[in-house]
Design a protein around this motif. Structure first.
Motif, PDB file in Angstrom:
ATOM      1  N   ALA A 113       0.824  -1.205   0.000  1.00 37.22           N
ATOM      2  CA  ALA A 113       0.000   0.000   0.000  1.00 37.22           C
ATOM      3  C   ALA A 113       0.859   1.256   0.000  1.00 37.22           C
ATOM      4  O   ALA A 113       0.499   2.275  -0.604  1.00 37.22           O
ATOM      5  CB  ALA A 113      -0.933  -0.003   1.210  1.00 37.22           C
ATOM      6  N   ARG A 114       2.012   1.200   0.666  1.00 28.40           N
ATOM      7  CA  ARG A 114       2.891   2.365   0.769  1.00 28.40           C
ATOM      8  C   ARG A 114       3.856   2.502  -0.411  1.00 28.40           C
ATOM      9  O   ARG A 114       4.495   3.544  -0.565  1.00 28.40           O
ATOM     10  CB  ARG A 114       3.712   2.287   2.058  1.00 28.40           C
ATOM     11  CG  ARG A 114       2.892   2.463   3.330  1.00 28.40           C
ATOM     12  CD  ARG A 114       3.823   2.704   4.519  1.00 28.40           C
ATOM     13  NE  ARG A 114       4.756   1.600   4.713  1.00 28.40           N
ATOM     14  CZ  ARG A 114       4.539   0.570   5.524  1.00 28.40           C
ATOM     15  NH1 ARG A 114       3.403   0.490   6.205  1.00 28.40           N
ATOM     16  NH2 ARG A 114       5.447  -0.380   5.661  1.00 28.40           N
ATOM     17  N   TRP A 115       3.932   1.478  -1.228  1.00 24.98           N
ATOM     18  CA  TRP A 115       4.940   1.440  -2.294  1.00 24.98           C
ATOM     19  C   TRP A 115       4.713   2.557  -3.302  1.00 24.98           C
ATOM     20  O   TRP A 115       3.662   2.658  -3.914  1.00 24.98           O
ATOM     21  CB  TRP A 115       4.881   0.080  -2.990  1.00 24.98           C
ATOM     22  CG  TRP A 115       5.996  -0.180  -3.941  1.00 24.98           C
ATOM     23  CD1 TRP A 115       7.181   0.504  -4.037  1.00 24.98           C
ATOM     24  CD2 TRP A 115       6.059  -1.214  -4.920  1.00 24.98           C
ATOM     25  NE1 TRP A 115       7.971  -0.037  -5.014  1.00 24.98           N
ATOM     26  CE2 TRP A 115       7.306  -1.091  -5.575  1.00 24.98           C
ATOM     27  CE3 TRP A 115       5.181  -2.221  -5.305  1.00 24.98           C
ATOM     28  CZ2 TRP A 115       7.696  -1.948  -6.597  1.00 24.98           C
ATOM     29  CZ3 TRP A 115       5.566  -3.083  -6.321  1.00 24.98           C
ATOM     30  CH2 TRP A 115       6.806  -2.949  -6.962  1.00 24.98           C
ATOM     31  N   GLN A 116       5.724   3.403  -3.468  1.00 22.03           N
ATOM     32  CA  GLN A 116       5.658   4.492  -4.440  1.00 22.03           C
ATOM     33  C   GLN A 116       7.055   4.783  -4.962  1.00 22.03           C
ATOM     34  O   GLN A 116       8.026   4.821  -4.197  1.00 22.03           O
ATOM     35  CB  GLN A 116       5.059   5.749  -3.804  1.00 22.03           C
ATOM     36  CG  GLN A 116       4.801   6.867  -4.795  1.00 22.03           C
ATOM     37  CD  GLN A 116       4.061   8.035  -4.162  1.00 22.03           C
ATOM     38  OE1 GLN A 116       3.868   8.086  -2.953  1.00 22.03           O
ATOM     39  NE2 GLN A 116       3.635   8.972  -4.977  1.00 22.03           N
ATOM     40  N   PHE A 117       7.181   5.005  -6.257  1.00 22.15           N
ATOM     41  CA  PHE A 117       8.469   5.271  -6.864  1.00 22.15           C
ATOM     42  C   PHE A 117       8.974   6.675  -6.536  1.00 22.15           C
ATOM     43  O   PHE A 117       8.191   7.622  -6.445  1.00 22.15           O
ATOM     44  CB  PHE A 117       8.391   5.167  -8.395  1.00 22.15           C
ATOM     45  CG  PHE A 117       8.226   3.766  -8.914  1.00 22.15           C
ATOM     46  CD1 PHE A 117       8.768   2.678  -8.250  1.00 22.15           C
ATOM     47  CD2 PHE A 117       7.542   3.545 -10.098  1.00 22.15           C
ATOM     48  CE1 PHE A 117       8.626   1.399  -8.743  1.00 22.15           C
ATOM     49  CE2 PHE A 117       7.392   2.272 -10.607  1.00 22.15           C
ATOM     50  CZ  PHE A 117       7.931   1.196  -9.930  1.00 22.15           C
ATOM     51  N   SER A 118      10.275   6.799  -6.419  1.00 22.10           N
ATOM     52  CA  SER A 118      10.900   8.116  -6.440  1.00 22.10           C
ATOM     53  C   SER A 118      10.948   8.561  -7.904  1.00 22.10           C
ATOM     54  O   SER A 118      10.778   7.740  -8.814  1.00 22.10           O
ATOM     55  CB  SER A 118      12.318   8.037  -5.878  1.00 22.10           C
ATOM     56  OG  SER A 118      13.155   7.302  -6.760  1.00 22.10           O
ATOM     57  N   PRO A 119      11.167   9.843  -8.186  1.00 20.76           N
ATOM     58  CA  PRO A 119      11.258  10.288  -9.582  1.00 20.76           C
ATOM     59  C   PRO A 119      12.321   9.514 -10.376  1.00 20.76           C
ATOM     60  O   PRO A 119      12.101   9.180 -11.553  1.00 20.76           O
ATOM     61  CB  PRO A 119      11.615  11.772  -9.455  1.00 20.76           C
ATOM     62  CG  PRO A 119      11.027  12.182  -8.148  1.00 20.76           C
ATOM     63  CD  PRO A 119      11.212  10.997  -7.250  1.00 20.76           C
ATOM     64  N   GLU A 120      13.465   9.222  -9.750  1.00 18.16           N
ATOM     65  CA  GLU A 120      14.527   8.483 -10.440  1.00 18.16           C
ATOM     66  C   GLU A 120      14.103   7.047 -10.717  1.00 18.16           C
ATOM     67  O   GLU A 120      14.354   6.510 -11.810  1.00 18.16           O
ATOM     68  CB  GLU A 120      15.803   8.493  -9.592  1.00 18.16           C
ATOM     69  CG  GLU A 120      16.435   9.866  -9.404  1.00 18.16           C
ATOM     70  CD  GLU A 120      15.705  10.719  -8.374  1.00 18.16           C
ATOM     71  OE1 GLU A 120      14.876  10.166  -7.598  1.00 18.16           O
ATOM     72  OE2 GLU A 120      15.944  11.948  -8.352  1.00 18.16           O
ATOM     73  N   GLU A 121      13.456   6.420  -9.753  1.00 18.51           N
ATOM     74  CA  GLU A 121      12.992   5.047  -9.939  1.00 18.51           C
ATOM     75  C   GLU A 121      11.927   4.986 -11.039  1.00 18.51           C
ATOM     76  O   GLU A 121      11.904   4.047 -11.844  1.00 18.51           O
ATOM     77  CB  GLU A 121      12.425   4.493  -8.634  1.00 18.51           C
ATOM     78  CG  GLU A 121      13.476   4.195  -7.579  1.00 18.51           C
ATOM     79  CD  GLU A 121      12.847   3.792  -6.262  1.00 18.51           C
ATOM     80  OE1 GLU A 121      13.494   3.018  -5.524  1.00 18.51           O
ATOM     81  OE2 GLU A 121      11.728   4.244  -5.953  1.00 18.51           O
ATOM     82  N   LEU A 122      11.046   5.964 -11.074  1.00 20.56           N
ATOM     83  CA  LEU A 122       9.989   5.988 -12.082  1.00 20.56           C
ATOM     84  C   LEU A 122      10.583   6.089 -13.480  1.00 20.56           C
ATOM     85  O   LEU A 122      10.132   5.408 -14.400  1.00 20.56           O
ATOM     86  CB  LEU A 122       9.048   7.159 -11.820  1.00 20.56           C
ATOM     87  CG  LEU A 122       7.863   7.309 -12.780  1.00 20.56           C
ATOM     88  CD1 LEU A 122       6.987   6.064 -12.758  1.00 20.56           C
ATOM     89  CD2 LEU A 122       7.032   8.543 -12.426  1.00 20.56           C
ATOM     90  N   GLU A 123      11.594   6.915 -13.645  1.00 20.76           N
ATOM     91  CA  GLU A 123      12.224   7.052 -14.958  1.00 20.76           C
ATOM     92  C   GLU A 123      12.896   5.751 -15.371  1.00 20.76           C
ATOM     93  O   GLU A 123      12.820   5.328 -16.526  1.00 20.76           O
ATOM     94  CB  GLU A 123      13.247   8.186 -14.931  1.00 20.76           C
ATOM     95  CG  GLU A 123      13.799   8.544 -16.296  1.00 20.76           C
ATOM     96  CD  GLU A 123      12.725   8.962 -17.281  1.00 20.76           C
ATOM     97  OE1 GLU A 123      12.865   8.634 -18.483  1.00 20.76           O
ATOM     98  OE2 GLU A 123      11.729   9.593 -16.864  1.00 20.76           O
ATOM     99  N   THR A 124      13.569   5.091 -14.423  1.00 15.74           N
ATOM    100  CA  THR A 124      14.200   3.789 -14.711  1.00 15.74           C
ATOM    101  C   THR A 124      13.150   2.765 -15.101  1.00 15.74           C
ATOM    102  O   THR A 124      13.332   2.013 -16.067  1.00 15.74           O
ATOM    103  CB  THR A 124      14.973   3.291 -13.480  1.00 15.74           C
ATOM    104  OG1 THR A 124      16.044   4.191 -13.199  1.00 15.74           O
ATOM    105  CG2 THR A 124      15.546   1.897 -13.723  1.00 15.74           C
ATOM    106  N   ALA A 125      12.038   2.730 -14.367  1.00 16.20           N
ATOM    107  CA  ALA A 125      10.978   1.761 -14.649  1.00 16.20           C
ATOM    108  C   ALA A 125      10.385   1.988 -16.039  1.00 16.20           C
ATOM    109  O   ALA A 125      10.123   1.028 -16.779  1.00 16.20           O
ATOM    110  CB  ALA A 125       9.890   1.853 -13.582  1.00 16.20           C
ATOM    111  N   LYS A 126      10.173   3.237 -16.423  1.00 14.85           N
ATOM    112  CA  LYS A 126       9.601   3.531 -17.736  1.00 14.85           C
ATOM    113  C   LYS A 126      10.567   3.154 -18.857  1.00 14.85           C
ATOM    114  O   LYS A 126      10.151   2.633 -19.899  1.00 14.85           O
ATOM    115  CB  LYS A 126       9.225   5.013 -17.834  1.00 14.85           C
ATOM    116  CG  LYS A 126       8.000   5.377 -17.010  1.00 14.85           C
ATOM    117  CD  LYS A 126       7.636   6.844 -17.182  1.00 14.85           C
ATOM    118  CE  LYS A 126       6.386   7.194 -16.382  1.00 14.85           C
ATOM    119  NZ  LYS A 126       6.016   8.629 -16.552  1.00 14.85           N
ATOM    120  N   THR A 127      11.837   3.413 -18.653  1.00 17.39           N
ATOM    121  CA  THR A 127      12.843   3.027 -19.655  1.00 17.39           C
ATOM    122  C   THR A 127      12.846   1.519 -19.847  1.00 17.39           C
ATOM    123  O   THR A 127      12.883   1.016 -20.978  1.00 17.39           O
ATOM    124  CB  THR A 127      14.239   3.504 -19.221  1.00 17.39           C
ATOM    125  OG1 THR A 127      14.240   4.931 -19.130  1.00 17.39           O
ATOM    126  CG2 THR A 127      15.299   3.070 -20.216  1.00 17.39           C
TER     127      THR A 127
END
Length: 262
Positions: A113-127
Motif C-alpha cells: 500500500a505504501r509502495w511508491q516510486f521516487s522520480p529516479e525510480e519511475l524514470e528507470t521503470a519507464k525506460t
C-alpha cells in the motif's frame, strides 16, 4: 468437454488456460497435465516469457536465460499453440508491469500500500518498460496488455494492481509508445508469423531476427552498461541509438531498436 462445447457455440473460438509454468510438462496434484496432447487447451498465458523478460531487464540474467526460456517454450509447444500464447507483462495476479520493472512487490499488504516510486525510480521503470514491450511485441505469440499498464499505472500485489483506469491522467508518451508498437506489429507480417533466430544473447545484450519470406527484421536490446555497435538497415522503431556510418548504429545502454535487415 469444455473446449467441445465452446466450439459448438463458435467454431473459431480459442480456449486459453491460465498456466504459470511450461504447460507442455506441468505436473499438478501429482498428475502430468496433457493440455496440448489431448487438445484440452488451444493456448496458455505465457508467464515464462514474462519472468524471463523481467529477469533480463532487472539485470538478474545476462540474456542467456531469456534465450533459453523462449527457445524452450517454442520447442515444447505445438506451433499453433505458441502462435497464440498470451505474451503478458502484467495481470490481475501480478504487480503492475511498470512496478515489476523494479520489484516483485512485498509480502505484506501494508508495504504494498505504501509502495511508491521516487522520480529516479519511475524514470528507470519507464525506460525498462519500453524495452520490455519491444520484446513483448516482437517475440512469437500474441501481446496481451492488462488494462492500465499502457497508461503507466503503478501498483504492487493484489489488490493494489486493480485500481481504476486513470482516465485523462495517463502517461500519454507511454500510450503513444504502445500504439506505435501495435501499428508496427500490424504492418509487418514477420512480427506475427515469422520464424525466430537469436543472433546474440549474452553480456546483457540480446538480438534476434524475425523472418518471413524475403522480409527480415532485426531486434536489438542493450541492457548492458556500454554502447553496442550493430549493423542493420532502416530503423522502424527504437530508443537511445545513433547512426555512426551507413548501415551501422550505436545502441546506447538501455537502448533498443527494431530494424530492417541489410
Amino acid at each position: 468437454l469444455l473446449k467441445k462445447r465452446i466450439r459448438q457455440i463458435r467454431p473459431d473460438a480459442l480456449l486459453i488456460g491460465e498456466v504459470w509454468e511450461d504447460a507442455s510438462n506441468k505436473v499438478a496434484y501429482g498428475v502430468h497435465r496433457r493440455y496440448f496432447v489431448d487438445g484440452v487447451l488451444d493456448s496458455v498465458m505465457n508467464y515464462p516469457f514474462r519472468t524471463a523478460i523481467l529477469r533480463f531487464l532487472r539485470k538478474e540474467d545476462d540474456g542467456q536465460g531469456l534465450r533459453e526460456t523462449v527457445e524452450t517454450v517454442l520447442e515444447n509447444y505445438p506451433a499453433q499453440v505458441a502462435a497464440c500464447n498470451m505474451n503478458l507483462l502484467g495481470t490481475h495476479d501480478t504487480p503492475r508491469a511498470l512496478s515489476a520493472m523494479l520489484s516483485d512487490g512485498f509480502d505484506s499488504r501494508e508495504e504494498n500500500a505504501r509502495w511508491q516510486f521516487s522520480p529516479e525510480e519511475l524514470e528507470t521503470a519507464k525506460t525498462r518498460l519500453r524495452m520490455a514491450t519491444a520484446l513483448q511485441f516482437t517475440l512469437p505469440g500474441s501481446p496481451s496488455i492488462y488494462y492500465g499498464d499502457e497508461a503507466g499505472m503503478e501498483g504492487g500485489k493484489d489488490p493494489f494492481n486493480r485500481r481504476t483506469y486513470p482516465w485523462g491522467n495517463g502517461d500519454n508518451a507511454l500510450l503513444e509508445h504502445y500504439r506505435r508498437l501495435g501499428s508496427l506489429r500490424k504492418a509487418w507480417d514477420a512480427l506475427r508469423m515469422g520464424t525466430l533466430e537469436f543472433t546474440h544473447a549474452t553480456g546483457g545484450r540480446v538480438s534476434y531476427i524475425r523472418a518471413l519470406g524475403n522480409t527480415k527484421l532485426k531486434i536489438f536490446c542493450n541492457c548492458s552498461d556500454t554502447p553496442w555497435e550493430i549493423s542493420c538497415g532502416g530503423v522502424l522503431l527504437g530508443n537511445a541509438y545513433e547512426a555512426i556510418a551507413p548501415g551501422c548504429l550505436r545502441v546506447m545502454p538501455m537502448g533498443w531498436c527494431i530494424a530492417e535487415a541489410l
